[in-house]
Design a protein around this motif. Structure first.
Motif, PDB file in Angstrom:
ATOM      1  N   UNK A 191     -60.257  -0.686 -31.930  1.00  0.00           N
ATOM      2  CA  UNK A 191     -59.609   0.657 -31.078  1.00  0.00           C
ATOM      3  C   UNK A 191     -60.204   0.245 -30.148  1.00  0.00           C
ATOM      4  N   UNK A 192     -60.591  -0.587 -29.324  1.00  0.00           N
ATOM      5  CA  UNK A 192     -60.175  -0.827 -27.706  1.00  0.00           C
ATOM      6  C   UNK A 192     -62.370  -1.296 -28.229  1.00  0.00           C
ATOM      7  N   UNK A 193     -63.035  -0.573 -27.141  1.00  0.00           N
ATOM      8  CA  UNK A 193     -64.383  -0.385 -27.732  1.00  0.00           C
ATOM      9  C   UNK A 193     -65.246   0.423 -28.484  1.00  0.00           C
ATOM     10  N   UNK A 194     -64.611   1.220 -29.541  1.00  0.00           N
ATOM     11  CA  UNK A 194     -65.066   2.009 -29.771  1.00  0.00           C
ATOM     12  C   UNK A 194     -66.392   1.276 -31.510  1.00  0.00           C
ATOM     13  N   UNK A 195     -65.553   1.395 -31.914  1.00  0.00           N
ATOM     14  CA  UNK A 195     -66.288   0.495 -33.287  1.00  0.00           C
ATOM     15  C   UNK A 195     -67.161  -0.227 -33.003  1.00  0.00           C
ATOM     16  N   UNK A 196     -67.114  -1.322 -31.942  1.00  0.00           N
ATOM     17  CA  UNK A 196     -67.887  -2.285 -31.205  1.00  0.00           C
ATOM     18  C   UNK A 196     -68.771  -1.860 -31.382  1.00  0.00           C
ATOM     19  N   UNK A 252     -77.483  -1.573 -34.300  1.00  0.00           N
ATOM     20  CA  UNK A 252     -77.464  -3.235 -34.752  1.00  0.00           C
ATOM     21  C   UNK A 252     -79.040  -3.149 -33.766  1.00  0.00           C
ATOM     22  N   UNK A 253     -78.851  -2.922 -32.288  1.00  0.00           N
ATOM     23  CA  UNK A 253     -79.994  -2.757 -31.617  1.00  0.00           C
ATOM     24  C   UNK A 253     -80.919  -2.227 -32.361  1.00  0.00           C
ATOM     25  N   UNK A 254     -80.915  -0.583 -32.643  1.00  0.00           N
ATOM     26  CA  UNK A 254     -81.754   0.168 -33.056  1.00  0.00           C
ATOM     27  C   UNK A 254     -82.396   0.055 -34.056  1.00  0.00           C
ATOM     28  N   UNK A 255     -81.722  -0.800 -35.114  1.00  0.00           N
ATOM     29  CA  UNK A 255     -82.249  -1.688 -36.581  1.00  0.00           C
ATOM     30  C   UNK A 255     -83.548  -2.686 -35.783  1.00  0.00           C
ATOM     31  N   UNK A 256     -83.344  -2.953 -35.038  1.00  0.00           N
ATOM     32  CA  UNK A 256     -83.799  -4.440 -35.250  1.00  0.00           C
ATOM     33  C   UNK A 256     -85.386  -3.752 -34.008  1.00  0.00           C
ATOM     34  N   UNK A 273     -68.634  -9.974 -36.087  1.00  0.00           N
ATOM     35  CA  UNK A 273     -67.498  -8.907 -35.229  1.00  0.00           C
ATOM     36  C   UNK A 273     -66.219 -10.202 -34.740  1.00  0.00           C
ATOM     37  N   UNK A 274     -65.182  -9.725 -35.143  1.00  0.00           N
ATOM     38  CA  UNK A 274     -63.998  -9.986 -35.276  1.00  0.00           C
ATOM     39  C   UNK A 274     -63.025 -10.468 -34.440  1.00  0.00           C
ATOM     40  N   UNK A 275     -63.748 -10.261 -33.378  1.00  0.00           N
ATOM     41  CA  UNK A 275     -63.386 -10.170 -31.718  1.00  0.00           C
ATOM     42  C   UNK A 275     -64.669 -10.005 -30.462  1.00  0.00           C
ATOM     43  N   UNK A 276     -65.377 -11.434 -30.758  1.00  0.00           N
ATOM     44  CA  UNK A 276     -65.981 -11.639 -29.689  1.00  0.00           C
ATOM     45  C   UNK A 276     -65.938 -11.473 -28.112  1.00  0.00           C
ATOM     46  N   UNK A 277     -64.563 -11.574 -27.813  1.00  0.00           N
ATOM     47  CA  UNK A 277     -64.438 -10.985 -26.314  1.00  0.00           C
ATOM     48  C   UNK A 277     -64.480  -9.478 -26.054  1.00  0.00           C
ATOM     49  N   UNK A 278     -64.241  -8.694 -27.144  1.00  0.00           N
ATOM     50  CA  UNK A 278     -65.066  -6.981 -26.951  1.00  0.00           C
ATOM     51  C   UNK A 278     -66.433  -6.822 -26.687  1.00  0.00           C
ATOM     52  N   UNK A 279     -66.812  -7.331 -27.637  1.00  0.00           N
ATOM     53  CA  UNK A 279     -68.518  -7.715 -28.203  1.00  0.00           C
ATOM     54  C   UNK A 279     -68.832  -7.937 -25.705  1.00  0.00           C
ATOM     55  N   UNK A 280     -68.240  -8.734 -25.242  1.00  0.00           N
ATOM     56  CA  UNK A 280     -69.088  -9.587 -24.352  1.00  0.00           C
ATOM     57  C   UNK A 280     -68.442  -7.966 -23.256  1.00  0.00           C
ATOM     58  N   UNK A 281     -67.954  -7.219 -23.529  1.00  0.00           N
ATOM     59  CA  UNK A 281     -67.784  -6.257 -22.772  1.00  0.00           C
ATOM     60  C   UNK A 281     -68.853  -5.549 -22.899  1.00  0.00           C
ATOM     61  N   UNK A 282     -69.226  -5.199 -23.890  1.00  0.00           N
ATOM     62  CA  UNK A 282     -70.395  -3.812 -23.972  1.00  0.00           C
ATOM     63  C   UNK A 282     -72.013  -4.763 -23.506  1.00  0.00           C
ATOM     64  N   UNK A 311     -70.527  -1.472 -43.532  1.00  0.00           N
ATOM     65  CA  UNK A 311     -69.649  -1.944 -44.302  1.00  0.00           C
ATOM     66  C   UNK A 311     -68.675  -0.809 -43.254  1.00  0.00           C
ATOM     67  N   UNK A 312     -68.422  -1.487 -41.842  1.00  0.00           N
ATOM     68  CA  UNK A 312     -68.080  -0.451 -41.002  1.00  0.00           C
ATOM     69  C   UNK A 312     -66.351   0.242 -40.367  1.00  0.00           C
ATOM     70  N   UNK A 313     -67.007   1.456 -41.190  1.00  0.00           N
ATOM     71  CA  UNK A 313     -65.478   1.897 -40.696  1.00  0.00           C
ATOM     72  C   UNK A 313     -63.728   1.799 -41.956  1.00  0.00           C
ATOM     73  N   UNK A 314     -64.478   1.076 -42.541  1.00  0.00           N
ATOM     74  CA  UNK A 314     -63.317   0.893 -43.725  1.00  0.00           C
ATOM     75  C   UNK A 314     -62.728  -0.129 -43.639  1.00  0.00           C
ATOM     76  N   UNK A 315     -63.701  -0.931 -42.692  1.00  0.00           N
ATOM     77  CA  UNK A 315     -63.229  -2.748 -42.790  1.00  0.00           C
ATOM     78  C   UNK A 315     -63.584  -3.552 -44.030  1.00  0.00           C
ATOM     79  N   UNK A 316     -62.531  -4.448 -44.175  1.00  0.00           N
ATOM     80  CA  UNK A 316     -62.528  -5.034 -45.555  1.00  0.00           C
ATOM     81  C   UNK A 316     -62.909  -6.577 -46.021  1.00  0.00           C
ATOM     82  N   UNK A 317     -64.503  -6.696 -46.164  1.00  0.00           N
ATOM     83  CA  UNK A 317     -65.751  -7.857 -45.925  1.00  0.00           C
ATOM     84  C   UNK A 317     -64.754  -9.120 -46.428  1.00  0.00           C
TER      85      UNK A 317
END
Length: 377
Positions: free
Chosen positions: A13-18, A25-29, A40-49, A85-91
């Motif tokens: 859903x656009x950028x909600x999950x990522x 991830x940033x906070x855990x580090x 991430x299965x859509x690196x282009x969406x990650x680049x927006x963030x 496994x975030x938001x029921x994605x399948x590993x």
């Protein structure tokens, strides 16, 4: 050695999950010193963030997180100590097999979507036995101490209050976004899905007694805004005025800047999960556009949250709040509902800050996840 964590995110859903997984991830580090890989299965969406990222890279480090492309042609890797496994994605099946074959046991967590429904506390932390002998635990973010909490970085509220107390900092931030504050205007941010009710709200804002400055980050709501405005297609940086309403389209901005946009505004219309949580930490009145689900299941989630959130408001303020949120999410008379809400505006503003502080008294999501792992060990 540091515990290793793998977080898997499928962008649906656009950028909600990522958005949620990148913050986590940033906070855990940063706060817990963990070694985190974000798949991430859509690196282009990650680049927006994370604009400094490169969507062509299979692996890269960003802000201490190893960001990895989750490709269909999965290559075998050593599983982490903790797998989310975030938001029921399948590993990947190969990865699950490696988890089962690992000598050191793996904590497998299914990080669920946020909900305030009654059943969440009863399901939070429960294991689900898998056919390969592994256990997968359900981890539910939530608004009560019996849930997994909400994403909130250390010192976030202190930073927010200092920013809101400094008018110069607010104006400087807005001007860096290309926004010239309109004197005496009510400042509203609008980030939502397409919404047929938008035009009725904008009409009331335009005809109202007070100036309103509406800041609209680039996103799906622009099509509904375009339908109401007409004229040339909207572009980033465009401004329009209709009566008392001043509208400006903003670029899609990184998360830290979006937080400050929410802090800058008097009222925030948000959507999904990530911006919904961040608007609550802003301590300002808000309007949630919940993601639509089949059979109107989303409206049950909406009402479950409202049942919590409205506590402490007067009866009239509760009625106005609930009516506005229902109108926004069910194509109702939102203009009339907005007018009613304004009658309890001081109370709504005080309540938003009180709600924020009450939620902040509970453990945050990252802290709760780490503690769950330590208890599991």
């Amino acid at each position: 050695m540091r515990a290793t964590w793998d977080i898997f995110c499928s962008v649906v859903d656009n950028y909600g999950d990522i958005g949620v997984t990148w913050r986590l991830a940033r906070q855990l580090v940063a706060e817990h010193g963990l070694a985190v890989r974000l798949w991430v299965d859509d690196p282009a969406a990650f680049v927006h963030l994370c604009p400094q990222a490169d969507s062509r890279l299979l692996r890269q480090e960003q802000q201490g997180v190893e960001v990895c492309a989750w490709a269909a042609d999965w290559h075998a890797v050593e599983p982490a100590d903790v797998v989310i496994e975030a938001f029921a994605c399948e590993l990947p099946a190969v990865y699950i097999a490696a988890m089962a074959g690992r000598e050191q046991k793996v904590l497998w967590l299914n990080l669920e979507y946020l909900s305030a429904e009654d059943w969440v506390e009863g399901c939070h932390g429960l294991p689900s036995m898998q056919s390969n002998g592994l256990s997968k635990f359900f981890f539910f973010p939530g608004f009560t101490s019996g849930s997994g909490g909400l994403l909130r970085e250390r010192g976030l509220l202190t930073q927010r209050r200092a920013f809101q107390a400094d008018e110069g900092a607010r104006e400087d931030f807005l001007r860096r976004l290309g926004v010239e504050p309109v004197a005496g205007a009510l400042l509203i941010s609008l980030f939502a899905y397409e919404n047929a009710a938008l035009g009725r709200w904008l009409q009331v804002l335009a005809a109202g007694p007070q100036r309103v400055q509406l800041l609209v980050p680039e996103g799906r709501i622009l099509s509904s805004l375009q339908d109401w405005l007409g004229g040339p297609a909207l572009q980033v940086g465009d401004t329009r005025q209709r009566g008392q309403l001043h509208i400006q389209v903003l670029p899609f901005i990184p998360q830290d800047q979006y937080d400050r946009l929410l802090w800058s505004c008097d009222f925030n219309a948000v959507r999904g999960e990530d911006s919904f949580i961040r608007a609550q930490w802003a301590g300002r009145p808000l309007l949630w556009h919940i993601y639509e689900q089949a059979d109107h299941a989303h409206l049950e989630k909406l009402d479950a949250f409202l049942a919590f959130y409205k506590e402490g408001l007067s009866a009239d303020a509760q009625v106005a709040l609930v009516a506005l949120w229902h109108a926004w999410n069910s194509n109702g008379p939102i203009g009339e509902c907005w007018t009613q809400l304004l009658k309890s505006w001081p109370e709504q503003t005080t309540h938003a800050e009180d709600w924020c502080l009450e939620r902040a008294s509970q453990a945050d999501l990252a802290e709760a996840l780490v503690q769950f792992y330590l208890n599991w060990l």
